[in-house]
Scaffold this active site. Sequence first.
Site, short mmCIF file in Angstrom:
data_model
loop_
_atom_site.label_atom_id
_atom_site.label_comp_id
_atom_site.label_asym_id
_atom_site.label_seq_id
_atom_site.Cartn_x
_atom_site.Cartn_y
_atom_site.Cartn_z
N ASP A 86 0.83 -1.21 0.00
CA ASP A 86 0.00 0.00 0.00
C ASP A 86 0.87 1.26 0.00
O ASP A 86 2.07 1.21 0.31
CB ASP A 86 -0.93 0.00 1.21
N GLU A 148 -0.02 -1.28 5.74
CA GLU A 148 1.06 -0.85 6.64
C GLU A 148 0.91 0.63 6.98
O GLU A 148 1.22 1.05 8.11
CB GLU A 148 2.43 -1.09 5.98
#
Length: 389
Positions: A86, A148
């Site tokens: 991400d 994350e």
Amino acid sequence: MPSVQTASQFKLLDMYRDLIALPSISSTEPSWDQSNEKVIRLLADWFSQLGFSVEVTELDGLPGKFNMVATRGEGDGGLLLAGHTDTVPYDEGRWTKDPFKLTEENGRLYGLGVIDMKGFFAFIVEALKDMDLSKLTKPIRILATADEETTMAGARAIASAMAIKPDYAVIGEPTGLVPVMMHKGHMSEGIRITGKSGHSSDPANGVNALEIMHQVMGRLLDLQRQLKENYGNQHFKVPQPTLNLGSLFGGDSPNRICACCELNFDMRPIPGVGPDELMGLLHHAIEPIKQQYPNALELFHLHEPIPPYGTDPNGELVLAAAEITGNPAEAVNYCTEAPFINLLGCQTIVLGPGHIAQAHQPDEYLDLSFVKPTIDIIQRLVGRFCLAQ
């Protein structure tokens, strides 16, 4: 989805281009938040072509959020190369390049995620594609996680499952190819004061939430001082656990007694002074105010605390990384998925191309001078920990 390639056709810039073209923003704001599935499926295809067995898992309770574990070799142990798929959101008005189109210019690659950190997976493929992995004596695993940048849900799920047990793990966050063997954690906390509104002509006829919050802030600033005086870890540039008052919201009119006020702040735990201890100190600091104003004060997490991380500075992985990179290991103030990967029972370091100063910034870029050293480092780490000597 980018077209399927054969292993012989993998080229670093093409892989980078394909990764950056797939948006995978993670955000607590629903209008920004996106699935990472297309990135995970692309990585699964690449590593399958390199002879890895691949497992893709959707996270429980998080539709559209996926982890991937790719494995070559048998048994436990070996080396885990890990990263997140991400990115943070972007400010379109401040980017001078298209964040989802790889741009090469003046010895740099620009794009959202080039260093933080989708691009690391392209480096892994580039490093492994020409290695003779038929000679593995220990397995090599690739971990790609979700979210994350927000909850670290992907890494938390991997730690909870305990399905893999590497000996060593390298997380490819942008460290400038300096091994990181320790970092602080992160806590985002909120305090809400609920008072009683009334007409400002008689302030005693209500309970002013702003006045109570003023007392709370005084107690927090006193705790901030205590942390600096009583705790410290000299590996860090800022040695102590920190407390920062971040945002304050309250009231609606100068002629009304303020009935509600909220303060958001962060704390940075260090190894040896973790979230539980800091929460205990925090509760102790505000307890007198809770006693004075029963039921007026609420303390809550803005997200689940991220613990600090540290590994043995004289461990085999730290020493090997320092030898291979030519850079001594260091501690940093930002946080990563390392504390959750560490729960797998492995020695863990953070080590990757690019500089943290370029992360979360408009026109995020990778300096191309990192390309050859990064590939060499990955190959040497794999050779040391997974291949017959």
